[in-house]
Write a protein that holds these residues in place. Structure first.
Motif, PDB file in Angstrom:
ATOM      1  N   GLY A  85      55.472  28.564  35.855  1.00 11.78           N
ATOM      2  CA  GLY A  85      56.644  28.215  36.653  1.00 11.78           C
ATOM      3  C   GLY A  85      56.347  28.064  38.120  1.00 11.78           C
ATOM      4  N   ASN A  86      55.241  27.411  38.448  1.00 12.93           N
ATOM      5  CA  ASN A  86      54.825  27.176  39.842  1.00 12.93           C
ATOM      6  C   ASN A  86      54.492  28.460  40.601  1.00 12.93           C
ATOM      7  N   ALA A  87      54.266  29.534  39.892  1.00  9.01           N
ATOM      8  CA  ALA A  87      53.865  30.776  40.551  1.00  9.01           C
ATOM      9  C   ALA A  87      52.370  30.732  40.882  1.00  9.01           C
ATOM     10  N   PRO A  88      51.930  31.511  41.876  1.00 15.61           N
ATOM     11  CA  PRO A  88      50.516  31.468  42.279  1.00 15.61           C
ATOM     12  C   PRO A  88      49.609  32.088  41.224  1.00 15.61           C
ATOM     13  N   PRO A  89      48.333  31.690  41.217  1.00 18.59           N
ATOM     14  CA  PRO A  89      47.374  32.292  40.278  1.00 18.59           C
ATOM     15  C   PRO A  89      47.004  33.698  40.713  1.00 18.59           C
ATOM     16  N   GLY A  90      46.395  34.440  39.795  1.00 17.91           N
ATOM     17  CA  GLY A  90      45.887  35.754  40.130  1.00 17.91           C
ATOM     18  C   GLY A  90      44.528  35.654  40.803  1.00 17.91           C
ATOM     19  N   ASP A  91      43.906  36.796  41.015  1.00 18.42           N
ATOM     20  CA  ASP A  91      42.595  36.849  41.648  1.00 18.42           C
ATOM     21  C   ASP A  91      41.524  37.155  40.600  1.00 18.42           C
ATOM     22  N   LEU A  92      40.310  36.761  40.911  1.00 19.58           N
ATOM     23  CA  LEU A  92      39.161  37.087  40.063  1.00 19.58           C
ATOM     24  C   LEU A  92      38.332  38.140  40.796  1.00 19.58           C
ATOM     25  N   TYR A  93      38.067  39.252  40.113  1.00 19.70           N
ATOM     26  CA  TYR A  93      37.269  40.328  40.699  1.00 19.70           C
ATOM     27  C   TYR A  93      35.920  40.385  39.984  1.00 19.70           C
ATOM     28  N   LEU A  94      34.859  40.327  40.776  1.00 15.72           N
ATOM     29  CA  LEU A  94      33.510  40.432  40.241  1.00 15.72           C
ATOM     30  C   LEU A  94      33.006  41.855  40.475  1.00 15.72           C
ATOM     31  N   VAL A  95      32.704  42.541  39.394  1.00 16.01           N
ATOM     32  CA  VAL A  95      32.214  43.920  39.481  1.00 16.01           C
ATOM     33  C   VAL A  95      30.689  43.889  39.502  1.00 16.01           C
ATOM     34  N   VAL A  96      30.099  44.397  40.572  1.00 12.92           N
ATOM     35  CA  VAL A  96      28.650  44.364  40.737  1.00 12.92           C
ATOM     36  C   VAL A  96      27.974  45.348  39.786  1.00 12.92           C
ATOM     37  N   ARG A  97      27.002  44.863  39.060  1.00 11.92           N
ATOM     38  CA  ARG A  97      26.149  45.710  38.224  1.00 11.92           C
ATOM     39  C   ARG A  97      24.703  45.468  38.649  1.00 11.92           C
ATOM     40  N   ILE A  98      24.053  46.515  39.160  1.00 10.61           N
ATOM     41  CA  ILE A  98      22.675  46.371  39.641  1.00 10.61           C
ATOM     42  C   ILE A  98      21.716  46.730  38.514  1.00 10.61           C
ATOM     43  N   LYS A  99      20.815  45.819  38.227  1.00 12.06           N
ATOM     44  CA  LYS A  99      19.883  45.995  37.113  1.00 12.06           C
ATOM     45  C   LYS A  99      18.857  47.084  37.437  1.00 12.06           C
ATOM     46  N   PRO A 100      18.429  47.826  36.416  1.00 12.01           N
ATOM     47  CA  PRO A 100      17.348  48.805  36.631  1.00 12.01           C
ATOM     48  C   PRO A 100      16.103  48.116  37.185  1.00 12.01           C
ATOM     49  N   HIS A 101      15.395  48.825  38.055  1.00  9.81           N
ATOM     50  CA  HIS A 101      14.211  48.257  38.717  1.00  9.81           C
ATOM     51  C   HIS A 101      12.999  49.122  38.392  1.00  9.81           C
ATOM     52  N   PRO A 102      11.847  48.500  38.173  1.00  8.37           N
ATOM     53  CA  PRO A 102      10.663  49.297  37.835  1.00  8.37           C
ATOM     54  C   PRO A 102      10.147  50.158  38.989  1.00  8.37           C
ATOM     55  N   LEU A 103      10.552  49.842  40.206  1.00  6.77           N
ATOM     56  CA  LEU A 103      10.025  50.564  41.364  1.00  6.77           C
ATOM     57  C   LEU A 103      11.096  51.355  42.110  1.00  6.77           C
ATOM     58  N   PHE A 104      12.269  50.745  42.303  1.00  4.10           N
ATOM     59  CA  PHE A 104      13.302  51.361  43.132  1.00  4.10           C
ATOM     60  C   PHE A 104      14.332  52.113  42.290  1.00  4.10           C
ATOM     61  N   ARG A 105      14.712  53.301  42.779  1.00  2.00           N
ATOM     62  CA  ARG A 105      15.802  54.063  42.183  1.00  2.00           C
ATOM     63  C   ARG A 105      16.917  54.195  43.220  1.00  2.00           C
ATOM     64  N   LEU A 106      18.144  53.915  42.806  1.00  2.00           N
ATOM     65  CA  LEU A 106      19.272  53.931  43.729  1.00  2.00           C
ATOM     66  C   LEU A 106      20.124  55.171  43.527  1.00  2.00           C
ATOM     67  N   ASP A 107      20.586  55.716  44.638  1.00  2.00           N
ATOM     68  CA  ASP A 107      21.562  56.801  44.622  1.00  2.00           C
ATOM     69  C   ASP A 107      22.568  56.477  45.715  1.00  2.00           C
ATOM     70  N   GLY A 108      23.626  55.743  45.330  1.00  2.57           N
ATOM     71  CA  GLY A 108      24.543  55.235  46.344  1.00  2.57           C
ATOM     72  C   GLY A 108      23.820  54.210  47.206  1.00  2.57           C
ATOM     73  N   ARG A 109      23.741  54.477  48.506  1.00  7.99           N
ATOM     74  CA  ARG A 109      23.023  53.572  49.409  1.00  7.99           C
ATOM     75  C   ARG A 109      21.593  54.026  49.695  1.00  7.99           C
ATOM     76  N   ASP A 110      21.211  55.171  49.180  1.00  4.55           N
ATOM     77  CA  ASP A 110      19.842  55.650  49.346  1.00  4.55           C
ATOM     78  C   ASP A 110      18.945  55.064  48.263  1.00  4.55           C
ATOM     79  N   ILE A 111      17.708  54.792  48.643  1.00  2.00           N
ATOM     80  CA  ILE A 111      16.726  54.213  47.734  1.00  2.00           C
ATOM     81  C   ILE A 111      15.504  55.111  47.697  1.00  2.00           C
ATOM     82  N   THR A 112      14.993  55.375  46.508  1.00  2.00           N
ATOM     83  CA  THR A 112      13.753  56.132  46.361  1.00  2.00           C
ATOM     84  C   THR A 112      12.694  55.216  45.760  1.00  2.00           C
TER      85      THR A 112
END
Length: 305
Positions: A187-214
């Motif tokens: 009925g001519n109403a506006p569309p909704g939004d698309l939300y992309l949820v980030v999924r970070i793949k496991p890495h052989p070298l880096f380990r993430l803890d929030g914004r910290d990297i080991t």
């Protein structure tokens, strides 16, 4: 609203998202007031719609499973989810009971809208006037390096292509909003939004803890014993780190601000975790020197201090 939401939809408490959607579509068609003229059909339709809205949203369903029918009156700080209510409802918790309006979010997060549900048979809006499109959600898989650097990326969701601007330093679970790219409205109403949820793949070298990297930092026995300045790999390239004399495996060296970037709250840190390595195969000279060291040294790592 009377009755358990699962009972209203006729599903079990471990029902999948698809089963919830199928049950809703079936019951919504059955009890829609434009089809069913029974005096109680409209109220039943509202109950089905309310139950679907609650159970189709993972976070809202979690709160309902935890607190039951009182979930709307529990303070929001009991959960990670922030903000009262959700699109498509009004008046929750107000005196006199719950009011329902047929508005944003009708159709939930399952990715279909009112036109898909009722089609031309109901004239698109089912007699309720303009209905904004549903917000939709999809996952965006990134490597650690891509999440660190950010930038533009081409993605395809549901057969449609989008150019997405990824902020540098996005973290796992963070959402990127594409305004107006969700389900279409009726009925001519506006569309909704698309939300992309980030999924970070496991890495052989880096380990993430929030914004910290080991990151693991291999060093030789003599670098660990004598100290050295060595190169360490980071998601943004190579950096230098000083290994203090007498470092053993497991010691963590902090590189301040070299973790995931963040303009608002400041970057995380990078931790280089020392791992002492020995040559897999000794040359004659190396063996001779190690034997001399063994004969001269009184160090015993197994001796209790």
């Amino acid at each position: 609203m009377a009755g358990d939401y699962y009972d209203v939809l006729g599903i079990s408490k471990d029902a999948t998202t698809d089963q919830i959607q199928q049950a809703y579509r079936k019951l919504a068609r059955k009890y829609h007031p434009d089809v069913n003229k029974d005096p109680g059909a409209e109220e039943r339709f509202k109950q089905v719609n309310e139950a679907y809205h609650v159970l189709s949203d993972p976070e809202t369903r979690k709160r309902y499973d935890r607190f039951g029918e009182d979930f709307r009156r529990i303070p929001e700080d009991y959960d990670e989810r922030v903000g009262a209510g959700f699109d498509g409802y009004s008046g929750f918790g107000a005196p006199g009971g719950t009011r329902i309006r047929y508005g944003r979010g009708f159709g939930g997060d399952a990715g279909f809208n009112i036109d898909d549900l009722f089609g031309d048979f109901f004239g698109g809006t089912g007699g309720f006037g303009p209905i904004p499109g549903a917000d939709q959600q999809a996952e965006l898989e990134l490597s650690v390096e891509d999440a660190f650097r950010g930038g533009k990326r081409q993605i395809t969701v549901g057969g449609r292509s989008y150019t997405v601007t990824i902020p540098p330093g996005v973290t796992d679970g963070q959402r990127i909003r594409l305004a107006g790219q969700g389900g279409k409205g009726a009925g001519n109403a506006p569309p909704g939004d698309l939300y992309l949820v980030v999924r970070i793949k496991p890495h052989p070298l880096f380990r993430l803890d929030g914004r910290d990297i080991t990151v693991e930092l291999p060093v030789t026995p003599w670098e660990a014993a004598l100290g050295a300045t060595v190169a360490v790999r980071t998601p943004g390239g190579e950096a230098k780190v000083k290994v203090p004399p007498g470092s053993s495996t497991g010691r963590r060296l902090r590189l301040r601000g070299e973790g995931m970037p963040n303009r608002a709250k400041g970057a995380g840190h990078l931790y280089a975790e020392i791992k002492v390595m020995v040559p897999p195969k000794l040359s004659a000279r190396e063996r001779e020197l190690f034997e001399q060291l063994a004969a001269a040294s009184t160090f015993d790592p197994r001796r209790t201090p």
